[in-house]
Write a protein that holds these residues in place. Structure first.
Motif, PDB file in Angstrom:
ATOM      1  N   LEU A   1     -20.393   6.357  22.820  1.00 45.87           N
ATOM      2  CA  LEU A   1     -20.870   4.895  22.192  1.00 45.87           C
ATOM      3  C   LEU A   1     -20.489   3.371  22.179  1.00 45.87           C
ATOM      4  N   PRO A   2     -20.450   1.669  22.300  1.00 42.06           N
ATOM      5  CA  PRO A   2     -20.466   0.878  22.658  1.00 42.06           C
ATOM      6  C   PRO A   2     -19.531   0.754  21.170  1.00 42.06           C
ATOM      7  N   ARG A   3     -18.376   0.077  21.177  1.00 37.32           N
ATOM      8  CA  ARG A   3     -17.648  -0.362  20.446  1.00 37.32           C
ATOM      9  C   ARG A   3     -17.630  -1.828  20.189  1.00 37.32           C
ATOM     10  N   VAL A   4     -17.839  -2.317  18.339  1.00 35.32           N
ATOM     11  CA  VAL A   4     -17.863  -3.596  17.925  1.00 35.32           C
ATOM     12  C   VAL A   4     -16.115  -3.785  17.236  1.00 35.32           C
ATOM     13  N   ARG A   5     -16.457  -5.092  17.853  1.00 35.75           N
ATOM     14  CA  ARG A   5     -14.635  -5.809  17.604  1.00 35.75           C
ATOM     15  C   ARG A   5     -14.620  -6.095  16.752  1.00 35.75           C
ATOM     16  N   LEU A   6     -13.511  -6.008  15.258  1.00 36.36           N
ATOM     17  CA  LEU A   6     -13.440  -5.678  14.328  1.00 36.36           C
ATOM     18  C   LEU A   6     -12.647  -7.171  13.748  1.00 36.36           C
ATOM     19  N   GLU A   7     -12.034  -8.414  13.241  1.00 35.70           N
ATOM     20  CA  GLU A   7     -11.384  -9.103  12.825  1.00 35.70           C
ATOM     21  C   GLU A   7     -11.575  -8.757  10.979  1.00 35.70           C
ATOM     22  N   LEU A   8     -10.396  -9.116  10.869  1.00 34.20           N
ATOM     23  CA  LEU A   8     -10.110  -9.403   9.095  1.00 34.20           C
ATOM     24  C   LEU A   8      -9.550 -10.697   8.366  1.00 34.20           C
ATOM     25  N   ARG A   9     -10.832 -11.671   8.036  1.00 37.80           N
ATOM     26  CA  ARG A   9     -10.349 -12.669   7.371  1.00 37.80           C
ATOM     27  C   ARG A   9      -9.845 -12.674   6.389  1.00 37.80           C
ATOM     28  N   GLY A  10      -9.250 -13.592   5.229  1.00 38.56           N
ATOM     29  CA  GLY A  10      -9.112 -14.097   4.779  1.00 38.56           C
ATOM     30  C   GLY A  10      -7.375 -12.520   3.881  1.00 38.56           C
ATOM     31  N   ALA A  11      -7.529 -12.824   2.843  1.00 37.33           N
ATOM     32  CA  ALA A  11      -6.236 -11.815   2.759  1.00 37.33           C
ATOM     33  C   ALA A  11      -6.564 -10.935   0.822  1.00 37.33           C
ATOM     34  N   GLY A  12      -5.721 -10.021   0.747  1.00 42.04           N
ATOM     35  CA  GLY A  12      -5.653  -9.102  -0.412  1.00 42.04           C
ATOM     36  C   GLY A  12      -7.181  -9.321  -0.725  1.00 42.04           C
ATOM     37  N   ALA A  13      -7.482  -9.254  -1.915  1.00 37.48           N
ATOM     38  CA  ALA A  13      -8.669  -9.186  -3.052  1.00 37.48           C
ATOM     39  C   ALA A  13     -10.525  -9.481  -1.778  1.00 37.48           C
ATOM     40  N   GLN A  14      -9.623 -11.403  -1.153  1.00 35.67           N
ATOM     41  CA  GLN A  14     -10.456 -11.694  -1.107  1.00 35.67           C
ATOM     42  C   GLN A  14     -10.902 -11.381   1.090  1.00 35.67           C
ATOM     43  N   ALA A  15     -10.542 -10.221   1.270  1.00 29.24           N
ATOM     44  CA  ALA A  15     -10.240  -9.920   2.528  1.00 29.24           C
ATOM     45  C   ALA A  15     -11.828  -9.539   3.565  1.00 29.24           C
ATOM     46  N   THR A  16     -11.809 -10.148   4.232  1.00 28.33           N
ATOM     47  CA  THR A  16     -13.242  -9.951   4.671  1.00 28.33           C
ATOM     48  C   THR A  16     -13.095  -9.076   6.284  1.00 28.33           C
ATOM     49  N   VAL A  17     -14.406  -8.162   6.179  1.00 21.76           N
ATOM     50  CA  VAL A  17     -14.186  -8.006   7.847  1.00 21.76           C
ATOM     51  C   VAL A  17     -15.451  -8.023   8.699  1.00 21.76           C
ATOM     52  N   TRP A  18     -15.003  -9.049   9.928  1.00 26.13           N
ATOM     53  CA  TRP A  18     -16.072  -9.590  10.278  1.00 26.13           C
ATOM     54  C   TRP A  18     -16.170  -8.620  12.359  1.00 26.13           C
ATOM     55  N   ALA A  19     -17.552  -8.668  12.468  1.00 20.74           N
ATOM     56  CA  ALA A  19     -18.298  -8.263  13.708  1.00 20.74           C
ATOM     57  C   ALA A  19     -17.932  -9.884  14.914  1.00 20.74           C
ATOM     58  N   THR A  20     -16.984  -9.726  16.044  1.00 16.36           N
ATOM     59  CA  THR A  20     -16.677 -10.480  16.303  1.00 16.36           C
ATOM     60  C   THR A  20     -16.581 -10.591  18.567  1.00 16.36           C
TER      61      THR A  20
END
Length: 192
Positions: free
Chosen positions: A163-182
């Motif tokens: 299956l093709p993979r999606v590149r993930l990035e983590l933006r923010g820190a601690g409780a505010q961290a959000t996972v993004w697809a890029t």
């Protein structure tokens, strides 16, 4: 040179060749097909992401336990984000949290792939018992099975490509961290 005609008697003496050849061909094809379903699967390999628009997927805090799943759409394809028990190539790790995202389009004929959590359902419905007892991604159209812990590699069924993979990035820190697809790997040609 004149062609020799077979007599009726000679034809009747050699009739057995047709059913034997047909049976040998059928068993040969069944052996080829069984080998293709069980072996010959393409490795996921190193990620080959194509850049795409940045899209927020989930707060890291929302992915509380292993095998938490969140479905989303990216670059026009249905996808799934999973929290895994260990890191995988092409995934994202943040401390002891390991994530990976995959396209949900089966590489065989393009049907939807879903997370199958129960290994007994995999054994009964997909005729595949995972050796590690972990959840897998399964396609209900032709019963292909993909392993998230092997970077989306096809492990059983008609699909041979990962299956093709999606590149993930983590933006923010601690409780505010959000996972993004890029980004996402290119969609393979269907049929394998």
């Amino acid at each position: 040179m004149k062609a020799r005609r077979l007599s009726r008697r000679e034809v009747l003496e050699r009739w057995w060749v047709l059913p034997v050849a047909g049976t040998a061909g059928a068993f040969g094809y069944m052996g080829y097909y069984a080998t293709r379903v069980i072996r010959g699967k393409g490795e996921a390999g190193p990620p080959a992401f194509e850049p795409g628009p940045a899209q927020p997927l989930s707060a890291l805090s929302a992915l509380k336990t292993e095998w938490t799943e969140q479905t989303f759409s990216y670059a026009g394809r249905p996808c799934t984000l999973l929290r895994l028990p260990r890191p995988v190539p092409g995934g994202l790790s943040a401390g002891d949290v390991h994530l990976a995202a995959f396209s949900r389009v089966c590489t065989h004929l393009g049907c939807a792939v879903n997370l199958v959590r129960d290994p007994e359902v995999l054994a009964f419905a997909f005729n595949y018992r995972p050796p590690d007892g972990q959840p897998h991604l399964g396609c209900r159209c032709h019963y292909s099975v993909f392993s998230p812990l092997a970077a989306g590699q096809a492990v059983f069924g008609k699909a041979n490509g990962p299956l093709p993979r999606v590149r993930l990035e983590l933006r923010g820190a601690g409780a505010q961290a959000t996972v993004w697809a890029t980004g996402i790997e290119p969609a393979p040609a269907l049929g394998g």
